[in-house]
Design a protein around this motif. Structure first.
Motif, PDB file in Angstrom:
ATOM      1  N   THR A 174       0.826  -1.210   0.000  1.00  0.00           N
ATOM      2  CA  THR A 174       0.000   0.000   0.000  1.00  0.00           C
ATOM      3  C   THR A 174       0.857   1.256   0.000  1.00  0.00           C
ATOM      4  N   ARG A 175       0.485   2.210  -0.834  1.00  0.00           N
ATOM      5  CA  ARG A 175       1.017   3.564  -0.755  1.00  0.00           C
ATOM      6  C   ARG A 175      -0.170   4.500  -0.486  1.00  0.00           C
ATOM      7  N   ILE A 176       0.084   5.539   0.297  1.00  0.00           N
ATOM      8  CA  ILE A 176      -0.942   6.533   0.583  1.00  0.00           C
ATOM      9  C   ILE A 176      -0.616   7.801  -0.196  1.00  0.00           C
ATOM     10  N   GLY A 177      -1.547   8.221  -1.014  1.00  0.00           N
ATOM     11  CA  GLY A 177      -1.418   9.466  -1.753  1.00  0.00           C
ATOM     12  C   GLY A 177      -2.592  10.376  -1.448  1.00  0.00           C
ATOM     13  N   ALA A 178      -2.654  11.491  -2.151  1.00  0.00           N
ATOM     14  CA  ALA A 178      -3.714  12.483  -1.941  1.00  0.00           C
ATOM     15  C   ALA A 178      -4.376  12.795  -3.267  1.00  0.00           C
ATOM     16  N   ALA A 179      -5.576  13.346  -3.168  1.00  0.00           N
ATOM     17  CA  ALA A 179      -6.266  13.802  -4.369  1.00  0.00           C
ATOM     18  C   ALA A 179      -7.114  15.024  -4.038  1.00  0.00           C
ATOM     19  N   ILE A 180      -7.165  15.927  -4.980  1.00  0.00           N
ATOM     20  CA  ILE A 180      -8.123  17.033  -4.991  1.00  0.00           C
ATOM     21  C   ILE A 180      -9.213  16.597  -5.952  1.00  0.00           C
ATOM     22  N   HIS A 181     -10.434  16.454  -5.461  1.00  0.00           N
ATOM     23  CA  HIS A 181     -11.438  15.916  -6.369  1.00  0.00           C
ATOM     24  C   HIS A 181     -11.502  16.736  -7.644  1.00  0.00           C
ATOM     25  N   SER A 182     -11.590  18.040  -7.526  1.00  0.00           N
ATOM     26  CA  SER A 182     -11.685  18.943  -8.674  1.00  0.00           C
ATOM     27  C   SER A 182     -11.652  20.368  -8.132  1.00  0.00           C
ATOM     28  N   VAL A 183     -11.500  21.333  -9.014  1.00  0.00           N
ATOM     29  CA  VAL A 183     -11.491  22.724  -8.544  1.00  0.00           C
ATOM     30  C   VAL A 183     -12.868  23.152  -8.077  1.00  0.00           C
ATOM     31  N   ARG A 184     -13.914  22.489  -8.541  1.00  0.00           N
ATOM     32  CA  ARG A 184     -15.250  22.844  -8.059  1.00  0.00           C
ATOM     33  C   ARG A 184     -15.520  22.281  -6.659  1.00  0.00           C
ATOM     34  N   ALA A 185     -14.783  21.204  -6.282  1.00  0.00           N
ATOM     35  CA  ALA A 185     -15.056  20.517  -5.018  1.00  0.00           C
ATOM     36  C   ALA A 185     -14.123  20.920  -3.885  1.00  0.00           C
ATOM     37  N   VAL A 186     -13.058  21.652  -4.187  1.00  0.00           N
ATOM     38  CA  VAL A 186     -12.131  22.134  -3.158  1.00  0.00           C
ATOM     39  C   VAL A 186     -11.980  23.646  -3.346  1.00  0.00           C
ATOM     40  N   PRO A 187     -12.444  24.446  -2.386  1.00  0.00           N
ATOM     41  CA  PRO A 187     -12.347  25.899  -2.521  1.00  0.00           C
ATOM     42  C   PRO A 187     -10.912  26.353  -2.753  1.00  0.00           C
ATOM     43  N   VAL A 188     -10.783  27.440  -3.461  1.00  0.00           N
ATOM     44  CA  VAL A 188      -9.468  27.900  -3.908  1.00  0.00           C
ATOM     45  C   VAL A 188      -8.519  28.157  -2.739  1.00  0.00           C
TER      46      VAL A 188
END
Length: 460
Positions: A211-225
Motif C-alpha cells: 500500500t502507498r498513501i497518496g492524496a487527491a483534490i477531487h476537482s477545482v469545483r469541489a475544493v475551494p481555492v
C-alpha cells in the motif's frame, strides 16, 4: 505475508532490449526480481512456465471502485437512444452522476470491502498489478464519522491485499458541490468540512508493503481555492502522489472562469498543485495555455478513454500533452470495462479519429504508459520493469488466442496492444506470488460470483 523464492520461465518477455525469447525471471523472498536471464531455450527444472508474452504488470492509475456496480445499468438507460426520435432529452455526465450517487449512498465498510475485493480480483485477471483508488467515500451517509474515521479507506486497502494487487489509496479532499456551494445531501459523506480536517484524518492512514498513501483534490469545483494549497502541501511534505480531476467537463471550465477568471489548470498552477508528482485525470477540455502549463511543470496526465467515451466527455489532447512534457498513464475510471490494453489502444485510436491520421504512438510507447509510467504516477517507481531489483510484478498475455494468433513473435507487443483484450491475460504475478494462473484467480476462486453477490447486496 512470507514469500518464497521462485523461478519463472517466460516463453517471450518484453525487456528494455525489446521482445526476447526464453527469459528466466528469478524472484526473491523480498518480492523483488533477483535476476533476469535471456536466451534460455527451455524451462529450467522447477520453473513455472509462462506461455505467451510476459510484460511488466499493468497499472490502473485511476479507479472509482464502487462504479463497478454501475456497469450495464447506466449504459442501458433509455436516454441512450436520444436523438433517434424517442423524445428523450440527451443523457450526460451530469445525469449519470445522479445514478452514481445512488450507489454511493448504500455503501458501508463491509459492502465496500466485498465489492472492492471482487473488483480488484477482476483487475488481477486483466493483468493489473497496481491500482490508484481515487477515494472520497469517507463517512456515513449524512456526513457523520465512523468510529474509525478511515474505515472506508482501510476497507479498500484490505480488499486490494486480499485480491492480491497493490494499491495507492488516493485519499480525496471533497468539500463543495460547486464554486462557493455547500455539499449536497449525497456529498455530505465525502466532506471533512475543511482541508485541514481532511489532512488530519488522511495522516492516520498507513503505507505498507502492498500500500502507498497518496492524496487527491477531487476537482477545482469541489475544493475551494483557499484550501487547494493545504492538500498540495500535505502531499509535498510526504513526497506522495497527488491526483486531481481536471477539465473533464466544459461546464466546470466555464464555472471556474466565471468564479475566478482563470481556467482550472491556471488555478491549480497558481496554488502550487502542479508538478512532477501530480497527475491530472482526464484533462479533456484544455486551452493551449493549459497544455503548456501542464507540460512545463512535468505534471502527468491519466487518460481514461473507455470512460471518457462512455460518458460522452470528449477526446482529450493526449498527444499535445505528451509533446509538451506531460507523462501519460491510463486508468479504467468508472469500469465500464476493466481492460488497460483497451485503454492503451483507445488512446491511439481516439487520436486517429480526432486527427484523421495514424501512428501517433508505437505499441511500445503505449505499453510504457500502461506499465512504467502508470506505476510512477502511483508512487511505485520500483515497478513497471522486468529487471533485477524491480518489484516482481508481471503479467503474461496469450499469443495463441483467436485474437492474437498469427503474427510472428517479433510483433508480440503490437499484437498485445492492438489485438489482445483482458480475456487474453493468462498469468499475473505480484511480488513474486502467482495470483492468476492460467486464467484462474488463486485467491478469489469465483470472481464472477463475487462480483454478482457484492453488487446484488447493494440493490437489496
Amino acid at each position: 505475508m512470507s514469500l518464497t523464492a521462485q523461478t519463472y520461465w517466460a516463453e517471450h518477455a518484453w525487456l528494455d532490449s525489446g521482445v526476447e525469447p526464453g527469459v528466466v525471471i528469478k524472484t526473491g523472498t523480498n518480492g523483488r526480481i533477483k535476476a533476469v536471464r535471456k536466451g534460455i531455450a527451455a524451462p529450467p527444472t522447477g520453473a513455472v512456465t509462462l506461455r505467451g508474452l510476459t510484460v511488466p504488470g499493468l497499472a490502473n492509475a485511476h479507479s472509482h471502485c464502487f462504479h463497478r456496480a454501475l456497469r450495464g445499468v447506466v449504459q442501458a438507460a433509455p436516454k441512450a437512444t436520444a436523438g433517434a426520435g424517442t423524445g428523450h432529452a440527451p443523457d450526460s455526465f451530469w445525469t449519470w452522476r445522479e445514478v452514481m450517487y445512488g450507489v454511493a449512498d448504500r455503501l458501508t465498510p463491509d459492502t465496500y470491502y466485498a465489492l472492492a475485493k471482487a473488483t480488484y480480483a477482476e483487475m488481477a485477471l486483466a493483468g493489473i498489478t497496481a491500482v490508484g483508488e481515487f477515494h472520497y467515500l469517507h463517512h456515513e451517509p449524512g456526513g457523520d464519522r465512523y468510529g474509525n474515521p478511515n474505515a472506508m479507506g482501510e476497507a479498500l486497502i484490505a480488499a486490494a491485499a486480499d485480491a492480491g494487487i497493490r494499491i495507492t489509496l488516493l485519499d480525496t479532499c471533497y468539500l463543495s458541490s460547486g464554486f462557493g456551494a455547500e455539499p449536497n445531501r449525497h456529498q455530505l459523506r465525502f466532506s471533512d468540512g475543511t482541508a485541514a480536517e481532511w489532512a488530519e484524518r488522511a495522516a492516520a492512514l498507513k503505507s505498507d508493503a502492498n500500500t502507498r498513501i497518496g492524496a487527491a483534490i477531487h476537482s477545482v469545483r469541489a475544493v475551494p481555492v483557499d484550501q487547494l494549497a493545504t492538500v498540495a502541501d500535505w502531499a509535498r511534505e510526504r513526497e506522495a502522489p497527488l491526483h486531481v480531476h481536471l477539465s473533464e467537463q466544459t461546464a466546470e471550465n466555464d464555472a471556474c472562469v466565471e468564479a475566478h477568471g482563470f481556467t482550472p489548470t491556471t488555478l491549480l498552477s497558481d496554488h502550487g498543485v502542479l508538478g512532477p508528482r501530480t497527475t491530472a485525470v482526464h484533462a479533456t477540455h484544455l486551452t493551449q495555455g493549459d497544455i503548456r502549463l501542464l507540460g512545463h511543470t512535468s505534471t502527468g496526465v491519466c487518460m481514461c478513454p473507455t470512460t471518457e467515451r462512455d460518458l460522452a466527455d470528449g477526446i482529450g489532447p493526449a498527444l499535445k500533452l505528451q509533446l509538451s512534457g506531460s507523462p501519460l498513464s491510463l486508468g479504467s475510471d468508472s469500469h465500464a470495462v476493466i481492460d488497460i490494453l483497451e485503454e492503451a489502444r483507445a488512446m491511439e485510436l481516439d487520436e486517429r479519429l480526432h486527427s484523421r491520421a495514424r501512428g501517433h504512438w508505437t505499441a511500445a510507447q503505449l505499453l510504457r504508459a500502461a506499465t512504467t509510467d502508470g506505476h510512477a504516477a502511483l508512487g511505485w517507481d520500483e515497478a513497471g520493469r522486468i529487471e533485477a531489483d524491480a518489484l516482481a510484478d508481471f503479467t503474461t498475455i496469450a499469443l495463441d488466442s483467436v485474437r492474437t494468433a498469427g503474427p510472428p513473435p517479433e510483433l508480440a507487443v503490437e499484437t498485445a496492444v492492438f489485438a489482445a483484450t483482458n480475456a487474453d491475460v493468462r498469468d499475473t504475478v505480484v511480488g513474486g506470488r502467482h495470483i492468476v494462473r492460467e486464467g484462474a484467480h488463486q485467491l478469489v476462486p469465483d470472481v464472477p460470483s463475487a462480483l454478482a453477490e457484492s453488487i446484488a447486496a447493494l440493490r437489496a
